[in-house]
Write a protein that holds these residues in place. Structure first.
Motif, PDB file in Angstrom:
ATOM      1  N   ILE A 255       0.891  -1.167   0.000  1.00 34.12           N
ATOM      2  CA  ILE A 255       0.000   0.000   0.000  1.00 34.12           C
ATOM      3  C   ILE A 255       0.927   1.214   0.000  1.00 34.12           C
ATOM      4  CG2 ILE A 255      -1.705   1.263   1.375  1.00 34.12           C
ATOM      5  CD1 ILE A 255      -2.553  -1.484   2.532  1.00 34.12           C
ATOM      6  N   ARG A 259       1.795  -0.618   4.633  1.00 29.90           N
ATOM      7  CA  ARG A 259       2.371  -1.941   4.859  1.00 29.90           C
ATOM      8  C   ARG A 259       2.491  -2.732   3.563  1.00 29.90           C
ATOM      9  NH1 ARG A 259      -1.683  -6.201   5.767  1.00 29.90           N
ATOM     10  NH2 ARG A 259      -3.685  -5.285   5.217  1.00 29.90           N
ATOM     11  N   LEU A 261       1.848  -6.007   1.429  1.00 27.46           N
ATOM     12  CA  LEU A 261       0.845  -7.086   1.371  1.00 27.46           C
ATOM     13  C   LEU A 261       1.496  -8.365   0.861  1.00 27.46           C
ATOM     14  CD1 LEU A 261      -2.070  -4.987  -0.152  1.00 27.46           C
ATOM     15  CD2 LEU A 261      -1.723  -5.593   2.233  1.00 27.46           C
ATOM     16  N   GLU A 280      -3.435 -18.983   5.404  1.00 26.88           N
ATOM     17  CA  GLU A 280      -4.672 -18.575   6.075  1.00 26.88           C
ATOM     18  C   GLU A 280      -5.353 -17.480   5.280  1.00 26.88           C
ATOM     19  OE1 GLU A 280      -3.685 -17.573  10.070  1.00 26.88           O
ATOM     20  OE2 GLU A 280      -3.314 -19.654  10.586  1.00 26.88           O
ATOM     21  N   THR A 281      -6.582 -17.183   5.660  1.00 28.74           N
ATOM     22  CA  THR A 281      -7.295 -16.122   4.942  1.00 28.74           C
ATOM     23  C   THR A 281      -6.558 -14.785   5.116  1.00 28.74           C
ATOM     24  OG1 THR A 281      -9.374 -14.981   4.726  1.00 28.74           O
ATOM     25  CG2 THR A 281      -8.922 -15.877   6.890  1.00 28.74           C
ATOM     26  N   GLY A 282      -6.438 -14.069   4.002  1.00 30.88           N
ATOM     27  CA  GLY A 282      -5.712 -12.793   4.027  1.00 30.88           C
ATOM     28  C   GLY A 282      -4.215 -12.943   3.902  1.00 30.88           C
ATOM     29  N   ALA A 283      -3.735 -14.179   3.628  1.00 35.11           N
ATOM     30  CA  ALA A 283      -2.284 -14.397   3.540  1.00 35.11           C
ATOM     31  C   ALA A 283      -1.697 -13.797   2.266  1.00 35.11           C
ATOM     32  CB  ALA A 283      -1.981 -15.890   3.590  1.00 35.11           C
ATOM     33  N   GLY A 284      -2.537 -13.532   1.267  1.00 34.88           N
ATOM     34  CA  GLY A 284      -2.043 -12.922   0.027  1.00 34.88           C
ATOM     35  C   GLY A 284      -2.082 -13.849  -1.176  1.00 34.88           C
ATOM     36  N   LYS A 285      -2.872 -14.916  -1.104  1.00 32.80           N
ATOM     37  CA  LYS A 285      -2.906 -15.896  -2.199  1.00 32.80           C
ATOM     38  C   LYS A 285      -3.486 -15.274  -3.478  1.00 32.80           C
ATOM     39  CE  LYS A 285      -5.473 -18.569   0.371  1.00 32.80           C
ATOM     40  NZ  LYS A 285      -5.598 -17.914   1.668  1.00 32.80           N
ATOM     41  N   SER A 286      -4.664 -14.652  -3.338  1.00 32.36           N
ATOM     42  CA  SER A 286      -5.297 -14.045  -4.521  1.00 32.36           C
ATOM     43  C   SER A 286      -4.423 -12.918  -5.061  1.00 32.36           C
ATOM     44  CB  SER A 286      -6.663 -13.470  -4.173  1.00 32.36           C
ATOM     45  OG  SER A 286      -7.426 -14.421  -3.517  1.00 32.36           O
ATOM     46  N   LEU A 287      -3.854 -12.163  -4.127  1.00 31.34           N
ATOM     47  CA  LEU A 287      -3.022 -11.026  -4.521  1.00 31.34           C
ATOM     48  C   LEU A 287      -1.813 -11.509  -5.334  1.00 31.34           C
ATOM     49  CD1 LEU A 287      -3.456  -8.081  -3.797  1.00 31.34           C
ATOM     50  CD2 LEU A 287      -1.822  -8.352  -1.964  1.00 31.34           C
ATOM     51  N   ARG A 299      -5.571  -2.168  -7.810  1.00 28.07           N
ATOM     52  CA  ARG A 299      -5.967  -0.781  -7.560  1.00 28.07           C
ATOM     53  C   ARG A 299      -5.189  -0.090  -6.462  1.00 28.07           C
ATOM     54  NH1 ARG A 299     -12.301   0.131  -7.992  1.00 28.07           N
ATOM     55  NH2 ARG A 299     -12.630  -0.863  -9.971  1.00 28.07           N
ATOM     56  N   LEU A 301      -2.159   0.136  -5.621  1.00 27.24           N
ATOM     57  CA  LEU A 301      -1.055  -0.508  -4.907  1.00 27.24           C
ATOM     58  C   LEU A 301       0.252  -0.350  -5.677  1.00 27.24           C
ATOM     59  CD1 LEU A 301      -2.807  -3.829  -3.814  1.00 27.24           C
ATOM     60  CD2 LEU A 301      -2.464  -1.775  -2.473  1.00 27.24           C
TER      61      LEU A 301
HETATM   62  N1  LIG Z   1      -6.279  -3.294  -3.435  1.00 26.38           N
HETATM   63  C1  LIG Z   1      -5.994  -3.542  -2.156  1.00 26.38           C
HETATM   64  N2  LIG Z   1      -5.742  -2.523  -1.323  1.00 26.38           N
HETATM   65  C2  LIG Z   1      -5.432  -2.742  -0.033  1.00 26.38           C
HETATM   66  N3  LIG Z   1      -5.336  -3.967   0.521  1.00 26.38           N
HETATM   67  C3  LIG Z   1      -5.568  -5.029  -0.262  1.00 26.38           C
HETATM   68  C4  LIG Z   1      -5.915  -4.888  -1.645  1.00 26.38           C
HETATM   69  N4  LIG Z   1      -6.083  -6.129  -2.163  1.00 26.38           N
HETATM   70  C5  LIG Z   1      -5.860  -6.997  -1.150  1.00 26.38           C
HETATM   71  N5  LIG Z   1      -5.565  -6.346  -0.021  1.00 26.38           N
HETATM   72  C6  LIG Z   1      -5.212  -6.956   1.294  1.00 26.38           C
HETATM   73  O1  LIG Z   1      -4.197  -7.905   1.042  1.00 26.38           O
HETATM   74  C7  LIG Z   1      -4.327  -9.006   1.928  1.00 26.38           C
HETATM   75  C8  LIG Z   1      -4.321 -10.295   1.139  1.00 26.38           C
HETATM   76  O2  LIG Z   1      -5.525 -10.398   0.407  1.00 26.38           O
HETATM   77  P1  LIG Z   1      -5.877 -11.678  -0.464  1.00 26.38           P
HETATM   78  O3  LIG Z   1      -7.200 -11.424  -1.090  1.00 26.38           O
HETATM   79  O4  LIG Z   1      -4.758 -11.992  -1.377  1.00 26.38           O
HETATM   80  O5  LIG Z   1      -6.005 -12.815   0.650  1.00 26.38           O
HETATM   81  P2  LIG Z   1      -6.204 -14.379   0.428  1.00 26.38           P
HETATM   82  O6  LIG Z   1      -5.012 -15.062   0.975  1.00 26.38           O
HETATM   83  O7  LIG Z   1      -6.567 -14.659  -0.991  1.00 26.38           O
HETATM   84  O8  LIG Z   1      -7.455 -14.633   1.386  1.00 26.38           O
HETATM   85  P3  LIG Z   1      -8.735 -15.574   1.154  1.00 26.38           P
HETATM   86  O9  LIG Z   1      -8.272 -16.978   1.310  1.00 26.38           O
HETATM   87  O10 LIG Z   1      -9.655 -15.149   2.249  1.00 26.38           O
HETATM   88  O11 LIG Z   1      -9.247 -15.255  -0.214  1.00 26.38           O
HETATM   89  C9  LIG Z   1      -5.621  -8.783   2.705  1.00 26.38           C
HETATM   90  O12 LIG Z   1      -5.259  -8.277   3.970  1.00 26.38           O
HETATM   91  C10 LIG Z   1      -6.350  -7.743   1.903  1.00 26.38           C
HETATM   92  O13 LIG Z   1      -7.138  -6.943   2.728  1.00 26.38           O
END
Ligand SMILES: Nc1ncnc2c1ncn2[C@@H]1O[C@H](COP(=O)(O)OP(=O)(O)OP(=O)(O)O)[C@@H](O)[C@H]1O
Length: 625
Positions: A255, A259, A261, A280-287, A299, A301
């Motif tokens: 960001i 911090r 991500l 775990e959820t929020g670990a950053g997999k989708s990102l 968006r 970032l």
């Molecule tokens: N555009 C963004 N701006 C700010 N923070 C973001 C953005 N996209 C993702 N995040 C943050 O990045 C972190 C990782 O998000 P991500 O969606 O990758 O988690 P995940 O591991 O896929 O979780 P889940 O299993 O619940 O889908 C989260 O804390 C989320 O809030």
């Protein structure tokens, strides 16, 4: 629901702005009579000053309006437009009171704005913000252009020509205001010096009424944002040549000014392999998956790093690409509001729609259903499962070297997951790779490698079968760089194993031992080289075991004895060598060599917070072996 105070504040500032503008039109009357007609030129600077104050007032009102309602930007805009509608009506009424004909320009303007806009909204074909052509659809539908997908699926707020119509109504009101007031002045009904003022008031009334009409005609919001920055990192001089498969180097997503991500993700994935991403959820997999596919679509970032597939930069993208470097299948399938066939073939019927249809048949188990999906006029209206199958079939038709899948199992029944796996296996045999964030057992079992993410950092990466066996026997592993900077990640990893209430002292003690083990390993690490070390951890009844593995030479018995003596002799507060500190905090420490790797194993006493209540661990006695 907009709070009442927001409404009041917005209306007050909108009225304030209008009053400043109207004061200029009143000033125009005096300017005309005193300076132009009576030639009292000495008053010019005074008028200029008062005019400047009014203009400054407008700026001040707008600035204060935005500051007072910071965070309510959208509501502020709408409320201001709403209030302007009322102000426009009041100005028109005031002009009508002066002379009924003076209301005519405002009425004409209102007719142009409201009538014209409702005709435009009704009869003008709605076009999305971007009418792409066939070639441009491949980056969009392969998940490499999220901004384009957004543009292609959202419609502009206002119908086309709305602002042109607004401009026409304002100009018409200004000109007709001048014409009517000049005519009335000629008839000696109106003072000649009021002509300019009437024209200005008519113009402002038209603008206010036009803004209200635009608010009425508004539809969906526009999308404007893209990633803040994407900085490709150059290849280091000492790095070996690009190899086949996917190579990710120091990929970080942050960001801006905030911090991280994702932090320094570096991975090598061989061609013809399936890699599972877990965490775990929020670990950053989708990102991670999206950063690999379309960093520009993240968006707001900052993205940094280097991602190459078979030697070429995966982030380089052309708007006309027939063979994309990757296909990203996000959790929500990318389907455009176009026919099923166009969505399948990316508007390229020549791209062998038959092959795509065969993939689809395999996923929906019926050629009739596949034909029905292709024939549907607007695929965005299909049921979710069919949309997913359509998106998978399209990805396989595009045959990129890398498939990125975010929770492909979501919304798919078991038998469709099995069919998907069958198609994935075919692609693997052709040397293509798949990276998927998944929690599905069948899909995870098909993985060759697994990446474990925690708080945006890779804490483990390795052979999937070995990792499964290890995890099922309760052993968790952390892999990191052999350098002191790894301490933060290690700390987070250790803490993740002690999450129960009252576990604080266990957590603290384990973090101390892990940190000393890291320091011990780093003592002989060569600064220039990036070596890996690993930690393994397991809970037992009353204690837990932490194992450090690195590539250094084995610890001799003499070294161990010396450290043991130092640990026994030292005061609790004395500064010890890392090995002695590990021994002091542990029940037992032993060192071995396994498959060319030095292993340091520490057995550390722990307590069960459910039995010990609010145990703090301060001054907790540690047995020595
Ligand atoms: N555009 C963004 N701006 C700010 N923070 C973001 C953005 N996209 C993702 N995040 C943050 O990045 C972190 C990782 O998000 P991500 O969606 O990758 O988690 P995940 O591991 O896929 O979780 P889940 O299993 O619940 O889908 C989260 O804390 C989320 O809030």
């Amino acid at each position: 629901m907009v709070p009442g105070w927001v409404r009041i504040v917005s209306y007050v500032f909108t009225l304030g702005t209008s009053l400043c503008i109207l004061s200029i039109s009143v000033l125009a009357v005096f300017f005309q009579s005193l300076v132009v007609d009576e030639q009292q030129l000495i008053l010019s600077p005074l008028f200029a000053m008062v005019g400047a104050v009014a203009v400054f007032g407008i700026l001040l009102m707008e600035f204060a309006h935005s500051r007072a309602l910071a965070g309510y930007r959208e509501d502020r805009r709408k409320l201001a437009q709403y209030a302007q509608g009322g102000i426009g009506v009041l100005i028109a009424l005031f002009l009508a009171l002066v002379h009924p004909l003076l209301a005519l320009p405002s009425l004409i303007a209102a007719a142009i704005s409201f009538g014209g806009l409702s005709l435009l909204t009704k009869y003008m074909r709605k076009t999305p913000q971007w009418d792409f052509n066939a070639q441009e659809s491949i980056p969009i539908l392969s998940g490499r252009d999220f901004f384009g997908f957004g543009l292609a699926t959202t419609y502009p707020r206002l119908p086309e020509l709305a602002w042109t119509l607004h401009l026409a109504s304002v100009v018409t009101a200004g000109l007709s205001g001048m014409a009517v007031s000049s005519w009335l002045a000629g008839q000696e009904v109106l003072a000649g010096n009021a002509v300019g003022s009437v024209a200005l008031m008519s113009l402002w009334a038209a603008h206010c009424l036009g803004m209200r009409a635009l608010l009425k005609a508004e539809a969906q919001p526009e999308i404007t944002e893209q990633s803040h920055s994407v900085v490709p990192v150059e290849q280091a001089d000492d790095e070996e040549e690009e190899s086949a498969g996917l190579r990710i180097r120091n990929l970080s997503v942050a960001i801006p000014g905030g911090r991280n991500l994702l932090t320094n993700v570096s991975l090598d994935l061989p061609p013809g392999s399936i890699t599972g991403v877990i965490g775990e959820t929020g670990a950053g997999k989708s990102l991670l998956l999206q950063a690999l596919s379309d960093p520009f679509g993240l968006r707001g970032l900052d993205v940094k790093g280097r991602v190459h597939v078979n030697g070429s930069n995966i982030w380089e993208r052309k708007s006309y690409e027939l063979a994309p470097q990757s296909a990203f299948l996000p959790n929500q399938p990318l389907i455009l509001p176009a026919s099923g066939e166009d969505n399948l073939t990316c508007f390229h019927k020549e791209l062998s729609g038959d092959r795509g249809k065969r993939y689809l048949e395999k996923l929906v188990f019926s050629s009739q259903t596949a034909s029905d999906i292709c024939a549907v006029h607007d695929a965005s209206c299909l049921p979710d499962t069919q949309k997913r199958c359509l998106a998978f079939a399209r990805a396989f038709l595009l045959s990129p070297p890398i498939y990125l899948m975010d929770r492909p199992e979501d919304g798919l029944p078991e038998k469709q997951i099995a069919a998907l796996l069958g198609l994935i296996r075919q692609e693997i045999r052709l040397g293509r790779s798949v990276i998927m964030a998944t929690e599905n057992r069948a899909l995870l079992e098909a993985c060759d490698k697994v990446v474990v993410l925690q708080e945006g950092r890779v804490i483990d990466f390795g052979d999937a079968r070995e990792m499964r066996t290890r995890r099922s026997s309760g052993w968790m592993r952390f892999v990191g760089e052999r350098q002191l900077e790894t301490e933060d990640n290690l700390d987070t990893w250790i803490r993740s194993h002690f999450k129960r209430d009252g576990d604080e002292a266990n957590r603290r003690k384990m973090c101390v031992v892990a940190s000393e083990m890291l320091a011990f390993s780093c003592q002989n690490a060569r600064a220039a080289e990036t070596e890996k070390l690993s930690f393994e951890f397991k809970h037992f009844e009353g204690y837990c075991v932490l194992k450090l593995q690195d590539k250094d030479s084995a610890v001799t018995n003499a070294q161990l004895d010396k450290a043991r003596k130092a640990a026994e002799a030292a005061e609790t507060t004395a500064r010890l060598t890392p090995l002695a500190a590990v021994i002091r905090e542990s029940l037992e420490v032993e060192t071995t060599v396994e498959m060319d790797r030095r292993v340091l194993t520490a057995k550390i006493e722990t307590y069960d917070p459910r039995k010990t209540g609010s145990f703090t661990g301060v001054g907790h006695a540690v047995k020595k072996s």
